[in-house]
Structure formats: C-alpha cells, structure tokens
Design a protein around this motif. Structure first.
Motif, PDB file in Angstrom:
ATOM      1  N   ARG A 216      -3.445  -8.458 -10.380  1.00  0.00           N
ATOM      2  CA  ARG A 216      -3.690  -8.747  -8.646  1.00  0.00           C
ATOM      3  C   ARG A 216      -5.061  -8.650  -8.864  1.00  0.00           C
ATOM      4  N   ALA A 217      -5.537  -7.485  -9.342  1.00  0.00           N
ATOM      5  CA  ALA A 217      -6.845  -6.891  -9.046  1.00  0.00           C
ATOM      6  C   ALA A 217      -7.772  -8.028  -9.694  1.00  0.00           C
ATOM      7  N   GLN A 218      -7.398  -8.302 -10.920  1.00  0.00           N
ATOM      8  CA  GLN A 218      -8.078  -9.406 -11.743  1.00  0.00           C
ATOM      9  C   GLN A 218      -8.284 -10.650 -10.768  1.00  0.00           C
ATOM     10  N   GLN A 219      -7.176 -11.167 -10.199  1.00  0.00           N
ATOM     11  CA  GLN A 219      -7.208 -12.485  -9.568  1.00  0.00           C
ATOM     12  C   GLN A 219      -7.958 -12.244  -8.136  1.00  0.00           C
ATOM     13  N   GLU A 220      -7.854 -10.920  -7.593  1.00  0.00           N
ATOM     14  CA  GLU A 220      -8.667 -10.782  -6.311  1.00  0.00           C
ATOM     15  C   GLU A 220      -9.479  -9.648  -6.365  1.00  0.00           C
ATOM     16  N   PRO A 221     -10.707  -9.744  -7.022  1.00  0.00           N
ATOM     17  CA  PRO A 221     -11.661  -8.645  -7.115  1.00  0.00           C
ATOM     18  C   PRO A 221     -12.183  -7.878  -5.930  1.00  0.00           C
ATOM     19  N   GLU A 222     -12.030  -8.850  -4.925  1.00  0.00           N
ATOM     20  CA  GLU A 222     -12.699  -8.334  -3.667  1.00  0.00           C
ATOM     21  C   GLU A 222     -11.436  -7.725  -2.882  1.00  0.00           C
ATOM     22  N   ASN A 223     -10.434  -7.612  -3.040  1.00  0.00           N
ATOM     23  CA  ASN A 223      -9.154  -7.118  -2.422  1.00  0.00           C
ATOM     24  C   ASN A 223      -9.385  -5.858  -2.457  1.00  0.00           C
ATOM     25  N   ARG A 224      -9.844  -4.771  -1.578  1.00  0.00           N
ATOM     26  CA  ARG A 224      -9.792  -3.232  -1.518  1.00  0.00           C
ATOM     27  C   ARG A 224      -8.280  -2.748  -1.371  1.00  0.00           C
ATOM     28  N   ARG A 225      -7.389  -3.469  -0.723  1.00  0.00           N
ATOM     29  CA  ARG A 225      -6.023  -3.051  -0.736  1.00  0.00           C
ATOM     30  C   ARG A 225      -5.458  -2.699  -2.108  1.00  0.00           C
ATOM     31  N   VAL A 226      -5.368  -3.897  -3.131  1.00  0.00           N
ATOM     32  CA  VAL A 226      -5.229  -3.764  -4.218  1.00  0.00           C
ATOM     33  C   VAL A 226      -5.860  -2.490  -5.064  1.00  0.00           C
ATOM     34  N   LEU A 227      -7.189  -2.382  -4.726  1.00  0.00           N
ATOM     35  CA  LEU A 227      -7.533  -1.129  -5.443  1.00  0.00           C
ATOM     36  C   LEU A 227      -7.142   0.066  -4.710  1.00  0.00           C
ATOM     37  N   ARG A 228      -6.805   0.123  -3.705  1.00  0.00           N
ATOM     38  CA  ARG A 228      -6.301   1.273  -3.002  1.00  0.00           C
ATOM     39  C   ARG A 228      -4.934   1.772  -3.809  1.00  0.00           C
ATOM     40  N   GLN A 229      -4.056   0.592  -3.692  1.00  0.00           N
ATOM     41  CA  GLN A 229      -2.724   1.051  -4.323  1.00  0.00           C
ATOM     42  C   GLN A 229      -2.785   1.390  -5.973  1.00  0.00           C
ATOM     43  N   LEU A 230      -3.795   0.917  -6.486  1.00  0.00           N
ATOM     44  CA  LEU A 230      -3.979   1.217  -7.877  1.00  0.00           C
ATOM     45  C   LEU A 230      -4.529   2.692  -7.760  1.00  0.00           C
ATOM     46  N   GLY A 231      -5.183   3.166  -6.904  1.00  0.00           N
ATOM     47  CA  GLY A 231      -5.739   4.503  -6.952  1.00  0.00           C
ATOM     48  C   GLY A 231      -4.542   5.245  -6.542  1.00  0.00           C
ATOM     49  N   LEU A 232      -3.748   4.921  -5.610  1.00  0.00           N
ATOM     50  CA  LEU A 232      -2.569   5.839  -5.242  1.00  0.00           C
ATOM     51  C   LEU A 232      -1.144   5.825  -6.319  1.00  0.00           C
ATOM     52  N   LEU A 233      -1.156   4.990  -7.408  1.00  0.00           N
ATOM     53  CA  LEU A 233      -0.154   4.732  -7.969  1.00  0.00           C
ATOM     54  C   LEU A 233       0.217   6.225  -8.869  1.00  0.00           C
ATOM     55  N   GLN A 234      -0.701   6.899  -9.388  1.00  0.00           N
ATOM     56  CA  GLN A 234      -0.417   7.964 -10.250  1.00  0.00           C
ATOM     57  C   GLN A 234       0.315   9.144  -9.414  1.00  0.00           C
ATOM     58  N   GLN A 235       0.056   9.221  -8.155  1.00  0.00           N
ATOM     59  CA  GLN A 235       0.693  10.287  -7.309  1.00  0.00           C
ATOM     60  C   GLN A 235       1.975   9.701  -6.481  1.00  0.00           C
ATOM     61  N   ALA A 236       2.299   8.312  -6.630  1.00  0.00           N
ATOM     62  CA  ALA A 236       3.307   7.893  -6.112  1.00  0.00           C
ATOM     63  C   ALA A 236       4.617   8.398  -6.602  1.00  0.00           C
ATOM     64  N   PRO A 237       5.558   8.473  -5.756  1.00  0.00           N
ATOM     65  CA  PRO A 237       6.925   9.234  -6.177  1.00  0.00           C
ATOM     66  C   PRO A 237       7.740   8.460  -6.821  1.00  0.00           C
ATOM     67  N   ILE A 238       7.394   7.860  -7.939  1.00  0.00           N
ATOM     68  CA  ILE A 238       8.384   7.143  -9.032  1.00  0.00           C
ATOM     69  C   ILE A 238       8.918   8.306  -9.804  1.00  0.00           C
ATOM     70  N   THR A 239      10.027   8.358  -9.839  1.00  0.00           N
ATOM     71  CA  THR A 239      10.586   9.569 -10.295  1.00  0.00           C
ATOM     72  C   THR A 239      12.020  10.047 -10.470  1.00  0.00           C
ATOM     73  N   THR A 240      12.623  10.814 -11.438  1.00  0.00           N
ATOM     74  CA  THR A 240      14.123  10.913 -11.560  1.00  0.00           C
ATOM     75  C   THR A 240      14.420  11.762 -10.246  1.00  0.00           C
ATOM     76  N   LEU A 241      15.824  11.804  -9.979  1.00  0.00           N
ATOM     77  CA  LEU A 241      15.964  12.647  -8.866  1.00  0.00           C
ATOM     78  C   LEU A 241      15.927  14.211  -9.070  1.00  0.00           C
TER      79      LEU A 241
END
Length: 684
Positions: A79-104
């Motif tokens: 999506r970032a490649q398709q919308e290079p000016e979309n700052r929200r996409v870049l923000r989500q990519l930046g937050l992804l590594q600390q996002a709670p995607i985990t085992t219980l």
C-alpha cells in the motif's frame, strides 16, 4: 494481477463491525488472508480507523504470530508503494514491530513483567525449564506427602488404600498431581476443587454430572437399538431365521421406549426402567441358513452386552443407596481436595522463593492482575485495544477465556477457529467454549457467527470424500459437533481431481503379532509404497506425491526406511526422523562413548558396527571373559581390533576435548571410511 475477489462470507468476516463475531473457518478457507485484510481495513476505513498497536492479535504459536506480522507488513508495504504520500501508511509500518501480535502466553508474560510487584514476584523471575520444573514438582510432592504421613493424616491413609495401588502410593500421587494440573485450567482452582468435593445433593438429577450420565445412557441405548435393528434385518433377509422376528420386534419396541424415557424421566425412575428391556431365549431352528443364524446371534449378543453394562452400572440398586454411597465417600473427596490444595501451595511457595514461574502461573498471575480493577491495568488495556482478534479460538481454556474477556470492552472481540481442528484437549484446551458461542451466536444471542466453509485448497473429489466420511463419524454425541450442512466443507475450486481412495489397515493386529509398536506403521508404509509404485506406472512423478503424517517426528524415519527398501526415494524435513536414522543414531552413540565409554549399550552398538567391526561371537567373548563394564572388558581384551579401536577412541577423545566437533566428526568419517560406506547405501 487484479484485486482479490472475496466470497460473500469472506467479505462479511472482513467488513463486520460493532459486535462480537465468531468466524467458524474450515480448512483451506483462506482464513489467514481474511484476517490480514480485516486488519488492513481496520487501519484505514471508517471515520475512526484503528492504530495497528491498538489491535490485540492473539495466535496459538510464535510461528503463526510472526507469519501474521510478516503478512501485515507485506500488505502495508504494498500500500505504501501505491500511495507514497500517505503518511498514515508509513505510521502503521513504523508501529508494526511494537504491535501486540503475539501468543497468549507472551501477552500474559508481558503483563506480568510490567506488574510483577502486584503479585509478589521478584523482578528477576524467570520461566522454569521443562526438565527443571518436572524435577521440582516431584521433589515437592515427595516432601509434601512425607510431611502429611508424619502428621498422622488419617484421610491420606484411607486414600492411599483406595487409590494408591497394590505396592505403593504411586497411584494416589498421580491422582493428586493430575487434579492439580487440571484445576489450574480453571479460572479459580481453589473454588473448583472445593466445589468438586461438596457432599452430594438429595437427588440424582441435581448431581453436577447428571447430564453426562443421561447422555451416556442415551448413547448406549442408541447403540443397543442399532444392533437390534441390524439383527431384525438379518432375520428378515433371505435364509434368515424369520421365526425370531417377533422377539426382535418386542425388544426393539422396548429399547425405543427406554430411549424416550432417557430424555424425560428423572434418573431414579430411568435406572429402574432399564429392566424393562428383556431378551427372550431364541430357540434354534433348522429352517434358517446356519451362517445367517450365527450372524444374527452374534449381532444380537452385542446389543445384550450393551444393555447388561447399563444394568451393571445403574440398575439393581435403589437411587437412595447410590446417594448414600456418595455421601460415605464425601469425606475422602474432601480430604483429596485438601491434599491437592496443600500440594499446590507447597509448590507455589518453592517456586516463588526461587523466582520461577511456569506457563500456567503466567496465566493465573495475569488473571489476578486483570481482575483487580482497583489497579487500573485491565481498564488501561480495554481503552488501548479497539479490537481483540483471536486465532485458533477452539484451543483456548477457561483461564485464557477469562483473560480475554477482561481486556475486551464489549462488542469488539473477533474470534476465529474450527472446532473440528481442535487437537489440544490433552493440553486442557476447552472446545466447549467455542461450541457455546457457535450455538449462541448462530441464534443471534451475544454476537454474530460467520461460517467460512468454502475450501480453496483441495479439489472436489477430496472435499466430497471428506464430507462423506466425516458426516458418518462426527456427531454431537461422539465429537461434540454435528457434521451437518453448517460444518461440511464446500469446494472452492472447479477441478474435480482424481477419485478419492480410502484404505483401511488393521495396524493394531500387526503390532500385536510382531510385538513391535512400529509394526503397524511399517505395514501402512508398505501399502503406501505399493500405491506409489502403481501411480508411477500410470505416469505420475514422485514429485507429484506427498505423504502427510500426523506425527512426522516419530514416523517419518520408519516410512523412509520402508519406502527405501521398495526402491522409492523420499525426503523429510523432520529433525526427529533424521536423528533416528540408523547411520545418525550410530554416530550419536559413538559421541556418547567418546564422552563417557562406561555406557554399555552405546558401546556395544559401536563395536558391532562398521566403525569397529566386531562380530557377535567376539562381543560374546569379551563379555564371557570379563565382567563389569563392557569398556573394561575391551581394555583387557587381546583381540587385534580391540587395540585399534581403543587407540582411535583415545585420539577422538583428545580431539573432542581440545578441538571442534566438526573436525572430530570428519576425523571419524575419514579414519573409518564410514562416510563413503553410508553414501553407497540407498538413502544413506
């Protein structure tokens, strides 16, 4: 490639908002793709899109969590490649590594680490290793039981007599430990144990397990009726003893009446009614075919056995007498409950002193933290998480369910699973949690159920075969779910595929005849090999075939050996299978001998192998002239190969002590020629 086209059910699972949702996702239904698309839309759609670190995504394994993170990253990058000016996409990519995607478990561990002081844990606590925990549990159990004996616990002595076993109290200790483990799958272990030991009520129907007793009686009567109907059919068949049909009609009618009674009558009256089914004495007649008559008697005998078992378990005694028996046992149950609680407390104290926790501890500490609303932890998490997304929901237990409910804010739970794929009940998963929501949400109570039944992985012939087989094997009584139109798979592909073939192999009989627990697997592998050879003759290539095993770690090596003997090369990525091949186990034995030569079994295996070249007669000679360790006999031997092997062993031990393991292995392979020998073997 254009945008993916979603099925109506997939689109509903992706777009649904504002209520609790249960997605019953069958095998091959595109579940992971649906989950990723749902997350992406939650980040960008609507007036108040979520942040990626505001969605709690819980998976069953670390590998699944990492796959989910990677696929979300891939979708965001695209999506970032398709919308290079979309700052929200870049923000989500930046937050992804600390996002709670985990085992219980990881979620619980993180919660406990941030709040360790609230549950009295030291900041340096750590997760106990499996072996360490097992030794600790055994050590605490021995000390705890010994103290109970010394204190003169009379109930313990009675329990040891009743459940300990013929020679020691091992049976009782296992019972205490198993109850301890099971109780910890409950949100409140103490309450569960205390309620389990309560005195029985005044009525059988008020027993907590009364519904189970009723279902069990219904099931046994249903099987009994089936055998009677089969018998009646044989009587009416050509050559059958038709003169017995009148008896069978009466027995079938009585059995049907009992089945109706099992659904409505109080248990006390139902037990008394079990004797309503009476079996007549069948007189032998000469007019019927002898084989058919024998088959009739054999089938009817199965019905009689089922009924006799019910009479033994529930008939012949007054309900009041059964309740009196339970009341007499109540003090023992109460004493057993106290022992389990005492052991749990003793073990918890030792673990706390040593700063140790196990996975169940993490869950219970997390639950304790979240239940305390005064500390604000649960409220903070509820405010943070806009959605709770749980994969493999059929494999959660009651403790995990309680944790998830405390961090959900109502109407924001998205649960995905398939009770037909629930395989972790032995780990105390509770699929009834899924089934309760499956029924309730399906009726529009508490949430919405969406069924993903369309399978895009398999051809139609496979889907039809699976549906045919499991519609006959799976029922609410046998497997807790009916394999009906709501549960069956729907082919998502147009290709028909080749006809499905089902082979039934009596593996148990093969194992009993050979006295080998792998004999059945070897027989199955040979049948499979014959099928592979047949398919090769029909033009199929080996790369077109795959062998799927429930447990490749234990069986891949066995299958590989049998296929190799039939000239069929195979490969497996199972680490266990690789380590169990003869050539590898031999080298592992040699490494153990190099580390400690006083290991008779490993040393005997090495001496008998091409690594040393001893014959069976020479090994017998070593043992005959020298007792003690086999190594001592080898040192005292005058056989030429004994001196050669001891010299090599000394050199290898020095290499192991001062050099690298890789150099040691190559030295062994080079000096013995073992590498080239194995390379000349099929699949070596």
């Amino acid at each position: 490639m254009g945008e993916r086209i979603w099925t109506p059910e997939q689109e509903a699972a992706i777009a649904a908002r504002g209520e609790n949702i249960l997605v019953s996702a069958g095998a091959g239904s595109g579940k992971t793709a649906v989950l990723v698309e749902r997350v992406i839309r939650r980040l960008f759609d609507g007036p108040a899109p979520a942040e990626i670190d505001g969605i709690l995504i819980v998976t069953f394994t670390k590998a699944a969590a990492e796959e989910m993170r990677a696929r979300i990253s891939e979708a965001l990058t695209k999506r970032a490649q398709q919308e290079p000016e979309n700052r929200r996409v870049l923000r989500q990519l930046g937050l992804l590594q600390q996002a709670p995607i985990t085992t219980l478990h990881s979620f619980c561990l993180e919660t406990v680490r941030q709040n360790f002081y609230r549950v009295g844990l030291p900041a340096s606590f750590r997760i106990a290793k499996e072996v360490e925990l097992g030794l600790l549990q055994e050590e605490v159990m021995e000390e705890f039981i010994e103290n109970e004996y010394e204190s003169g616990n009379k109930t313990l002595l009675e329990l040891a007599d009743a459940y300990g076993g013929s020679k020691d109290d091992g049976g009782l200790l296992r019972l205490i430990f198993n109850l301890y483990i099971f109780s910890r799958s409950q949100p409140d272990p103490r309450r569960w144990l205390e309620e389990a030991a309560l005195p029985p009520p005044d009525s059988l129907d008020d027993l907590p397990y009364a519904p189970y007793l009723r279902r069990m009686i219904e099931k046994e009567l249903s099987v009994c009726l089936f055998y009677l109907q089969e018998t009646a059919g044989l009587c009416a068949a050509p050559g059958g003893p038709s003169e017995w049909s009148g008896y069978l009609d009466e027995e079938i009618s009585a059995c049907r009446n009992l089945l109706k009674a099992a659904c409505t009558l109080p248990l006390a009256r139902l037990f008394a009614r079990l004797e309503d089914l009476q079996f007549a004495v069948l007189r032998k007649k000469s007019v019927a075919d002898e084989e058919v008559r024998d088959e009739v008697k054999k089938t009817r005998e199965k019905a009689k056995e089922k009924h006799a078992r019910l009479l033994k378990d529930f008939g012949g005694r007054e309900p009041s007498a059964l309740l009196d028996d339970l009341r007499r046992q109540a003090p023992l149950f109460e004493g057993l409950s106290r022992l389990v609680l005492g052991y749990a407390q003793a073990l918890a104290e030792v673990k706390r002193r040593r700063g140790l926790v196990d996975f169940a501890d993490m869950e219970h500490f997390c639950l304790e933290i979240l239940r305390d609303e005064a500390n604000g932890v649960a409220a903070e998490l509820r405010a943070r998480f806009q959605e709770i997304l749980v994969d493999e929901y059929q494999d959660v237990n009651a403790v995990q369910e309680a944790i998830l409910s405390l961090v959900a804010s109502g109407g924001n739970s998205f649960l995905v699973g398939d009770v037909k794929q629930g395989i972790y009940r032995f780990r105390l998963a509770d699929p009834t949690l899924f089934l309760e929501k499956f029924d309730a949400y399906g009726a529009g109570k508490g949430g919405r159920r969406i069924d993903l039944k369309r399978n895009f992985r398999s051809v139609k012939s496979v889907i039809n075969g699976v549906n045919f087989l499991f519609s006959r094997l799976m029922s609410r009584e046998a497997a807790e779910i009916d394999y009906d139109e709501n549960a069956e798979l729907v082919a998502g592909r147009e290709d028909e595929g080749v006809p499905l073939e089902l082979c039934l192999i009596d593996k148990k009989s093969a194992e009993e005849e050979a006295g080998d627990d792998q004999a059945g697997a070897r027989r199955e592998a040979r049948v499979l090999g014959q099928k592979i050879l047949q398919l090769q003759k029909e033009g199929f290539l080996l790369r077109d075939m795959a062998v799927l095993l429930r447990s490749p770690r234990n069986l891949a090596g066995v299958y590989g050996e049998e296929l190799a003997l039939m000239g069929i090369p195979s490969a497996s990525d199972s680490r266990g299978a690789y380590l169990e091949t003869p050539e590898v186990t031999l080298i592992l034995s040699l490494l153990q001998v190099i580390d400690n030569p006083l290991q008779d079994i490993e040393l005997a295996a090495v001496l008998r192998s091409p690594l040393a070249g001893f014959s069976l007669d020479e090994l017998a000679e070593l043992r005959f002239f020298q007792k003690g360790y086999l190594y001592e006999a080898l040192v005292a031997s005058t056989l030429p190969q004994a001196g050669l092997f001891l010299a090599r062993l000394k050199n290898w031990a020095e290499e192991a002590h001062f050099g690298r393991i890789s150099r040691l292995l190559w030295a062994i392979y080079g000096e013995t020629g073992f590498y080239h020998l194995v390379g000349a073997m099929p699949q070596g």
